[in-house]
Design an enzyme around this catalytic site. Structure first.
Site, PDB file in Angstrom:
ATOM      1  CG  HIS A 172      -2.052   0.996   1.058  1.00 35.67           C
ATOM      2  ND1 HIS A 172      -2.073   2.170   1.775  1.00 35.67           N
ATOM      3  CD2 HIS A 172      -3.143   1.017   0.250  1.00 35.67           C
ATOM      4  CE1 HIS A 172      -3.155   2.854   1.411  1.00 35.67           C
ATOM      5  NE2 HIS A 172      -3.810   2.185   0.508  1.00 35.67           N
ATOM      6  CG  HIS A 192      -4.835   6.260  -2.673  1.00 36.63           C
ATOM      7  ND1 HIS A 192      -3.582   5.739  -2.582  1.00 36.63           N
ATOM      8  CD2 HIS A 192      -5.633   5.466  -1.928  1.00 36.63           C
ATOM      9  CE1 HIS A 192      -3.610   4.675  -1.810  1.00 36.63           C
ATOM     10  NE2 HIS A 192      -4.843   4.473  -1.395  1.00 36.63           N
ATOM     11  CG  HIS A 201      -7.591   0.120  -2.853  1.00 39.53           C
ATOM     12  ND1 HIS A 201      -7.343   1.256  -3.571  1.00 39.53           N
ATOM     13  CD2 HIS A 201      -6.914   0.265  -1.674  1.00 39.53           C
ATOM     14  CE1 HIS A 201      -6.557   2.058  -2.866  1.00 39.53           C
ATOM     15  NE2 HIS A 201      -6.285   1.487  -1.715  1.00 39.53           N
ATOM     16  CG  HIS A 325     -11.684   4.835   1.523  1.00 35.39           C
ATOM     17  ND1 HIS A 325     -10.843   5.815   1.048  1.00 35.39           N
ATOM     18  CD2 HIS A 325     -10.874   3.822   1.926  1.00 35.39           C
ATOM     19  CE1 HIS A 325      -9.589   5.392   1.139  1.00 35.39           C
ATOM     20  NE2 HIS A 325      -9.577   4.194   1.667  1.00 35.39           N
ATOM     21  CG  HIS A 329      -8.072   5.170   5.830  1.00 36.10           C
ATOM     22  ND1 HIS A 329      -7.050   4.264   5.975  1.00 36.10           N
ATOM     23  CD2 HIS A 329      -8.720   4.814   4.691  1.00 36.10           C
ATOM     24  CE1 HIS A 329      -7.050   3.405   4.964  1.00 36.10           C
ATOM     25  NE2 HIS A 329      -8.063   3.719   4.168  1.00 36.10           N
ATOM     26  CG  PHE A 345      -3.497   6.613   2.203  1.00 37.74           C
ATOM     27  CD1 PHE A 345      -4.471   6.012   2.992  1.00 37.74           C
ATOM     28  CD2 PHE A 345      -3.905   7.467   1.187  1.00 37.74           C
ATOM     29  CE1 PHE A 345      -5.830   6.250   2.774  1.00 37.74           C
ATOM     30  CE2 PHE A 345      -5.260   7.710   0.958  1.00 37.74           C
ATOM     31  CZ  PHE A 345      -6.218   7.103   1.759  1.00 37.74           C
ATOM     32  CG  HIS A 358      -9.701  -0.747   1.237  1.00 39.37           C
ATOM     33  ND1 HIS A 358      -9.820   0.036   0.115  1.00 39.37           N
ATOM     34  CD2 HIS A 358      -9.059   0.007   2.164  1.00 39.37           C
ATOM     35  CE1 HIS A 358      -9.255   1.207   0.347  1.00 39.37           C
ATOM     36  NE2 HIS A 358      -8.785   1.218   1.579  1.00 39.37           N
TER      37      HIS A 358
HETATM   38 CU1  C2O Z   1      -5.407   2.781  -0.392  1.00 40.46          CU
HETATM   39 CU2  C2O Z   1      -8.078   3.000   2.229  1.00 40.46          CU
HETATM   40  O1  C2O Z   1      -6.624   3.310   1.014  1.00 40.46           O
END
Ligand code: C2O
Length: 594
Positions: A172, A192, A201, A325, A329, A345, A358
């Site tokens: 990631h 992203h 993803h 989303h 995080h 990230f 995810h």
């Molecule tokens: Cu690549 Cu939830 O991020």
């Protein structure tokens, strides 16, 4: 298909312009310029012959190529560097230190191999068993034990094994924090903030799941998804909280272990505590999911993120799925900088709940796709033929293409069906909204004048309310089928590294004035620290993003179809944000009737 759109002011959809499959429209060039300073329509470029710029201020290489006599739909190559073409995997040998944009530290995120014989990924055959992903909050003790065993085995592998939990987590960082430039360029590789977010993803989870299955010798092994779009799922699933479990991560914000998530969460917000407050949060959350689908169904870039092509700078244009989303995080991660693990990230993949989260992000895409009758989101070869690399369950580096992951079933997995609580929330939500409006209405003393955004970028240190002109009022059904009314927030500047959030509301003016109620939420801009172009070499200290929000359904709901102007409120929540402009434009829908 009506021709009534000819009378309207529309722009061509930036995500599909350049698609040779697209049916040409006669009048797609009449975009109105309101308060924004930089027009972004390719039509205007053709008309005025000015320097072509992309929405994020970079050079649109495709337009440059056009100027050089290039043709849409062909793959052009300049000095070995494909531009305005599908994204291709980086050169493994060129991996370098990545950047943790929050801590400003250089970090090692390279894969544990620098050469590999890369083979093309072969999608699984339809005779392979379907792996069915279940909701995490419904896991029974056997499901949990199996999942824990698989994760424990992955965590027990030597840390330089590409299958190991830490190497899987590092992937990631590799593709988010600048361990690679795009092939033969000095341009950051970032997955992203664009139309690559969902497919990349999807593959990331796919290989993680296959490797876990291999480790426990179970080809049907499926990972859980955090079903956060249903009331019972709006809590951090218990199995990730068990102390000593391989699913635990001790860096999380423990204040959230028993609290419902509020999609409007801003770092440090208190938890809703009373039953009434929790019920309101759940209702608003569900209404937001409902609105995300309704406002984006016609125009995939609004859901998926905007186009980004090979050789171009990261688009920094998140869709609504990605923006929502990001909230998770921040809600799972700690409050302190550098927000490791989930809140940054660079490290997010180290928390096992990342993959559960995810799972639901991916499931949202699946639902979106099914709501659209599985019509391909972008028929643009620059998306479909874009490719990434992953280390697979057979210890092989494979090159995967976007076009091979458009449905979970094509990768032989699926999501166990769950009731979609948000599909029936409107009435309850409306009652809530009406009650709030009534509380604030009747106070005419609170009516304030409101003016247009103006031409200068504005600091979002306090709420900004602006009057925005609509390109057309009272559109017919056909017109609405042809183009989507979109609110553009352009030139969003954020310092590198920091988190940021602002919310966008829309309401009708009352005789040119604005009342005390901001109206309906149109969407939010939410940023989690990640690498930007130029952030690794200190070339730029801020980066520019854009936000596009569909408002067609919202306008019907607030009965604003005939309003020539709307009041748009930008409510700062977190971070130093500068906004360049606010405007409303009509964006053409990609038609099928070719
Ligand atoms: Cu690549 Cu939830 O991020």
């Amino acid at each position: 298909m009506s021709l009534s759109h000819l009378a309207t002011t529309t722009i061509s959809n930036p995500t599909i312009s350049g698609n040779h499959l697209r049916r040409p429209k006669t009048n797609t060039c009449g975009s109105v310029r309101l308060s924004n300073r930089t027009p972004h329509t390719s039509c205007e470029l053709n008309q005025k012959n000015q320097e072509p710029t992309t929405h994020n201020g970079g050079i649109d290489r495709r337009n440059v190529l056009l100027g050089l006599g290039g043709i849409y739909g062909t793959t052009a190559t300049i000095a070995n560097n494909a531009v305005g073409a599908p994204m291709v995997p980086p050169d493994l040998a060129t991996c370098h230190l990545a950047t943790d944009d929050e801590s400003k530290e250089k970090i090692k995120c390279c894969p544990p191999y620098s050469t590999a014989n890369i083979v093309d990924f072969k999608p699984p055959s339809s005779s392979e068993p379907l792996r069915v992903r279940k909701a995490a909050h419904k896991y029974n003790s056997d499901d949990i034990a199996k999942f824990e065993t698989a994760i424990a085995k992955m965590k027990a592998l030597p840390s330089d094994d590409p299958w190991s939990f830490s190497q899987q987590a590092t992937i990631h960082c590799t593709f988010c924090n600048g361990a690679f430039d795009q092939l033969n360029t000095k341009t950051l590789l970032q997955i992203h903030g664009s139309w690559f977010f969902l497919p990349w993803h999807r593959y990331y989870l796919y290989f993680w799941e296959k490797i876990l299955g291999k480790l426990i010798g179970d080809e049907t092994f499926a990972i859980p998804f955090w079903n956060w779009d249903t009331p019972k799922g709006m809590y951090l699933p218990k199995m990730y909280q068990t102390s000593g479990s391989p699913l635990e991560d001790t860096t999380r914000n423990k204040d959230h272990y028993t609290s419902v998530i509020d999609y409007k969460y801003n770092m440090g917000d208190p938890n809703p505590s009373t039953p009434a407050a929790i019920d309101e949060v759940v209702t608003r959350n569900l209404a937001e999911i409902d609105s995300i689908f309704k406002e984006t169904l016609q125009l995939p870039s609004l859901f998926m993120g905007k186009a980004q092509r090979g050789g171009e700078k990261p688009a920094e244009a998140q869709g609504r799925n990605e923006a929502l989303h990001n909230v998770f995080h921040q809600w799972v991660g700690p409050l302190q900088t550098p927000f490791h693990n989930m809140g940054n990230f660079a490290t997010a993949g180290r928390d096992p709940v990342f993959y559960g989260h995810h799972g639901n992000v991916d499931r949202m895409w699946d639902i979106y796709s099914k709501l659209r009758g599985q019509k391909v989101e972008f028929r643009d070869p620059d998306w479909l033929d874009s490719s990434f690399i992953f280390y697979d369950e057979n210890r092989q580096v494979v090159k995967v293409k976007v076009k091979d992951c458009l449905t979970p079933e094509s990768l032989r997995y699926s999501y166990s069906p769950e009731a979609l609580a948000w599909t029936t929330i409107r009435r309850k939500y409306k009652k809530l909204q009406n009650a709030a409006q009534t509380r604030s209405a009747g106070d005419s003393l609170k009516l304030k004048p409101v003016s247009e955004f103006g031409w200068k970028p504005r600091n979002l240190t306090e709420p900004i309310q602006v009057l925005v002109q609509r390109p057309k009022t009272s559109r017919t059904k056909d017109e609405k089928a042809d183009s989507v009314e979109v609110l553009f927030i352009d030139g969003i500047q954020i310092p590198h590294g920091s988190t940021a959030r602002f919310d966008v509301y829309v309401t009708k003016p009352i005789e040119g004035l604005v009342g005390p109620h901001n109206g309906e939420l149109a969407g939010s801009f939410v940023k989690v620290p990640h690498a930007h172009h130029g952030s690794s070499n200190g070339a730029a200290h801020t980066h520019t993003s854009s936000l596009e929000l569909g408002i067609s359904t919202l306008l019907e709901e607030i009965d604003a179809e005939s309003s020539q102007k709307l009041v748009v409120s930008l409510i700062p929540r977190n971070g130093d944000v500068i906004v360049g402009g606010v405007q409303i434009r009509l964006v053409d829908v990609d038609d099928d009737d070719l």
